[in-house]
Design an enzyme around this catalytic site. Structure first.
Site, PDB file in Angstrom:
ATOM      1  N   VAL A 188       0.832  -1.204   0.000  1.00  0.00           N
ATOM      2  CA  VAL A 188       0.000   0.000   0.000  1.00  0.00           C
ATOM      3  C   VAL A 188       0.866   1.252   0.000  1.00  0.00           C
ATOM      4  O   VAL A 188       1.891   1.317   0.677  1.00  0.00           O
ATOM      5  CB  VAL A 188      -0.956   0.034   1.224  1.00  0.00           C
ATOM      6  CG1 VAL A 188      -1.990  -1.052   1.131  1.00  0.00           C
ATOM      7  CG2 VAL A 188      -0.193  -0.063   2.532  1.00  0.00           C
ATOM      8  N   ASP A 189       0.449   2.203  -0.785  1.00  0.00           N
ATOM      9  CA  ASP A 189       1.059   3.527  -0.742  1.00  0.00           C
ATOM     10  C   ASP A 189       0.565   4.212   0.527  1.00  0.00           C
ATOM     11  O   ASP A 189      -0.476   3.852   1.070  1.00  0.00           O
ATOM     12  CB  ASP A 189       0.644   4.309  -1.997  1.00  0.00           C
ATOM     13  CG  ASP A 189       1.366   5.635  -2.103  1.00  0.00           C
ATOM     14  OD1 ASP A 189       2.495   5.723  -1.600  1.00  0.00           O
ATOM     15  OD2 ASP A 189       0.795   6.570  -2.687  1.00  0.00           O
TER      16      ASP A 189
END
Length: 619
Positions: free
Chosen positions: A298-299
Site C-alpha cells: 500500500v502507498d
C-alpha cells in the site's frame, strides 16, 4: 416473449402430463415430451453446427430413444424436468445480475437545463458539455459535472456504495445517477450519457460478469471431452448389455449441467455483490486471483492517510499567550503564504472559529517560512532562523520525531509557540489493516515519504513491513521481490506514480475511482468509495466466491457419481436421474446466490439495503 420461452413451455408440458395421467392417453404424454423437448433439440442441433456436443444433445437422444422403446412417461419426464430446470436457471441468473439492472435503472433520462435564463426540461441526449443543469432537492443528478453554485447533500450510493450523503458545494464534483437529498445545486455538465462514471461502471460490470475465470475455462474444456465420453460410454454399455433403457438412463444421469453452471453463476453473483457495495472487479480471472492474495503493498499518502495536511498540535512557549492566540497569529501570517502547509494552519484556525487578522505586509523567506506584519507586530512562522533569540528546541524535535512538520511562531523575534501539521491517518486505516491480518495477508507500506514518518504510521497501524524514501521504480522492485518469495501480490495506489508497480502486481487496485475513467478502465479492482476497508472486503468476497465455486464443483461431481452407482446397482430410472440432476443444478445455484447476501461490515447500509428502505418509505 422471453417469459413464455422461460415458463410457457414448462406450464404447457406439465399440463399435458397431468392430462395424460387423468385420461390415460399416451398421445398426451408424447405431446408433453415434444412441447418440452422441441427447444432442447433445436439447441442441440445449433451446438452441433459449431462442432460442440452439448448437454442438450444428451437429453434429446435420451428422450427420443425413450419414445422409440414406448417409454413415453420417461421421455416426457426427462424433457419436462430439463426445461423446468433451465427456466429456473435463467431466472436465478437474471436475479444474480440484478446489480447491473439496478445500475442501468439508476441512469437518468431527463434534465433541467438553464438556457437564456430560463429552466427547460430536456432529454439527456439533448445536453451538451458546458450546459448549466439545475438540480433541486429530491431530484436525480443527470450528468457528471462540477458544482457552480449552491450547497447540498448528495446520495452517492449508486456510485460508491456510501449510504451517508456527501456534502457538495462550489467546485465539488457530482456524478450522474446520484440523488440530491438536500439543498439546490447548479452544475456545469462535463460528462453526459455514455461519458459518465455511471455508464463506465455499467460497462465494466457488464464485461466483468461475462468474463471467465481460469477454473471456468478449464471446466468448459473438460465438459467438451466429458460429454462425448458419456455418449460413447452409454453406447458401449447399450451394445454390451443389449439394454437400451440402461444406455439412455446413463445419458441422462451423465449430464454435467451442475458442473457447467456452478462456476459462472458464482462469478456473476460475486461480481454483482461487489458492484452493489462500490467495488468493481474486472472479471472472473481477477476474482480468482484476488482470492489467493497473500501480500498487499500500500502507498501511504492518500491511501493510509487522508492525503491532506491537517493541523495537529499547538504548543505554547510563552505563558503570556494562549493556544488560540498562538494559532491566530500563525494563521494570520500564513494568509500571505502560498506554501502547501499554510492552508492546514488557516483551516485549523477556522475550525476553532478564530478571527484571523489582516496582513499589512508579508515577506516569504525561501526554505525557512514567512514574516508578516499584523497590527504593527512582526509575526514569523517557520524555522528558528526567523527568530532573534534561540528558542527551546525540545518540543519541536519531539513533534518532528513523531512524524509531524513543526514550525515556530514568533512575535517580534521571540518564539511564543509552535504549530505542527501532518497528513493524518484515515479513520478506517487501522480497521482495514487488522481485517487484512485476520485474512492472513501481510501488509507492506511503500512510500516516498521520510523513513521516520513512515515508521511512526506503521507502528500506529500495526503494518508488517515499511519501505520508505522510495522512487516509483523502487515499488516495482518490492512487488517483484515479494512475488519471487512466493506471494500473490496486490498493489494499492493512485494509478499514476504507482503505475509500474500496479502493472507488475498480480492484482492492481485503485482507490476512490469514482469519476476517473483511467482507474476504472485499467485497474483490476477499483474501489469506488474512498474507504480503505473496502480492500479487505473485496479480497474476502473473492475468497468466498472461490470457495463457493469449489463446493459447487464437488456437489456436481458427487451427484454424477451417486447417480451412476444408483443406475448400476440401485435401479435408478431415467426420470429419477433427471430429477436428481436438476435438483443438483438448483442446489449449486442456490449456494451461489448466498453470495448476494450483504456482508459489508462498515456500519453502512449497502445499496441493496438502501433501496429496500427507499421502497418502504415510498410505500
Amino acid at each position: 416473449m422471453t417469459r413464455w420461452k422461460n415458463w410457457g413451455v414448462v406450464v404447457v408440458s406439465g399440463l399435458l402430463i397431468i392430462a395424460s395421467w387423468i385420461t390415460g392417453w399416451d398421445a398426451l404424454m408424447i405431446a408433453a415430451a415434444v412441447v418440452a423437448g422441441y427447444q432442447i433439440a433445436i439447441s442441440a442441433i445449433q451446438a452441433l453446427r459449431v462442432k460442440t456436443v452439448s448437454i442438450d444433445l444428451l437429453v434429446t437422444v435420451a428422450a427420443i430413444g425413450a419414445l422409440f422403446i414406448n417409454n413415453y412417461w420417461e421421455s416426457a419426464a426427462v424433457t419436462f424436468l430439463f426445461a423446468f430446470g433451465g427456466a429456473l436457471e435463467r431466472a436465478t441468473l437474471n436475479k444474480t445480475r440484478k446489480a447491473l439492472t439496478d445500475l442501468v435503472d439508476a441512469a437518468p433520462e431527463t434534465a433541467t437545463v438553464l438556457r437564456e435564463g430560463e429552466a427547460q426540461s430536456i432529454e439527456i441526449w439533448e445536453l451538451v458539455p458546458g450546459d448549466i443543469v439545475l438540480i433541486k432537492n429530491g431530484e436525480q443528478v443527470p450528468v457528471d459535472g462540477t458544482v457552480v453554485t449552491g450547497h447540498g447533500g448528495v446520495d452517492e450510493a449508486t456510485i460508491t456504495g456510501e449510504s451517508v450523503p456527501a456534502e457538495k458545494a462550489e467546485g465539488e464534483e457530482v456524478f450522474a445517477g446520484t440523488w440530491l437529498r438536500s439543498g439546490l445545486l447548479r452544475v456545469k455538465a462535463i460528462g453526459i450519457g455514455s461519458d459518465t462514471a455511471l455508464a463506465r461502471i455499467i460497462h465494466r460490470v457488464e464485461d466483468a460478469q461475462d468474463d471467465k475465470a481460469r477454473t471456468q475455462t478449464f471446466m468448459e474444456k473438460f465438459s467438451g471431452y466429458y460429454t462425448p465420453g458419456v455418449m460413447l460410454t452409454a453406447l458401449a454399455i447399450g451394445l454390451i448389455t443389449r439394454n437400451v433403457e440402461l444406455a439412455l438412463t446413463l445419458l441422462v444421469i451423465g449430464c454435467p449441467g451442475a458442473m457447467v453452471i456452478s462456476i459462472p453463476v458464482s462469478i456473476v453473483a460475486g461480481i454483482g455483490r461487489a458492484a452493489r457495495d462500490g467495488v468493481l472487479i474486472k472479471g472472473g480471472e481477477y476474482l480468482e486471483t484476488s482470492a489467493r492474495v497473500s501480500a498487499v503493498v500500500v502507498d501511504k499518502t492518500g491511501t493510509l492517510t487522508n492525503g491532506r495536511p491537517m493541523l495537529t498540535d499547538v504548543v505554547v512557549l510563552d505563558d503570556a499567550y494562549s493556544e488560540d492566540q498562538v494559532l491566530t497569529l500563525a494563521a494570520g501570517a500564513e494568509t500571505a503564504s502560498e506554501h502547501p502547509l499554510a492552508e492546514a494552519i488557516i483551516r485549523g484556525a477556522e475550525q476553532r472559529e478564530l478571527a484571523v487578522g489582516m496582513v499589512d505586509k508579508a515577506d516569504p523567506v525561501a526554505g525557512k517560512g514567512i514574516r508578516a506584519t499584523i497590527d504593527g507586530r512582526t509575526i514569523a512562522v517557520g524555522t528558528a532562523d526567523l527568530l532573534d533569540q534561540a528558542p527551546d528546541r525540545t518540543p519541536l524535535l519531539e513533534l518532528n520525531t513523531a512524524g509531524k512538520t513543526a514550525m515556530y511562531v514568533g512575535v517580534d523575534g521571540c518564539a511564543v509557540g509552535i504549530v505542527a501539521v501532518a497528513d493524518t491517518l484515515r479513520d478506517t486505516a487501522g480497521q482495514a489493516v487488522e481485517a487484512l491480518h485476520d485474512n492472513g495477508i501481510r501488509v507492506i507500506m511503500a512510500t516516498g515519504d521520510a523513513k521516520r514518518v513512515a515508521e511512526n504510521i506503521a507502528v500506529d497501524l500495526g503494518i508488517d513491513e515499511v519501505r520508505a524514501e522510495l522512487m516509483p521504480e523502487d515499488k516495482l522492485v518490492i512487488v517483484k521481490e515479494l512475488q519471487s518469495r512466493g506471494h500473490t501480490v496486490a498493489m494499492v495506489g493512485d494509478g499514476v506514480n504507482d503505475t509500474p508497480a500496479l502493472a507488475q502486481a498480480d492484482i492492481g487496485i485503485a482507490m476512490g475511482a469514482a469519476g476517473s475513467p483511467a482507474a476504472i478502465e485499467t485497474a483490476d479492482i477499483a474501489l469506488m468509495a474512498d474507504r480503505l476497508p473496502r480492500l479487505p472486503y473485496a479480497l474476502a468476497l473473492a475468497k468466498r466466491t472461490v470457495r463457493t465455486m469449489h463446493l459447487n464443483i464437488i456437489i456436481a461431481l458427487l451427484t454424477v457419481a451417486l447417480l451412476l452407482f444408483g443406475v448400476l446397482f440401485g435401479g435408478v430410472t431415467m426420470a429419477i436421474g433427471m430429477l436428481v440432476h436438476e435438483a443438483s443444478v438448483l442446489l449449486v445455484i442456490a449456494i451461489a446466490m448466498l453470495l448476494l447476501r450483504p456482508t459489508l461490515k462498515e456500519g453502512e447500509e449497502t445499496i441493496t439495503q438502501r433501496g429496500a428502505r427507499k421502497e418502504a418509505l415510498a410505500s
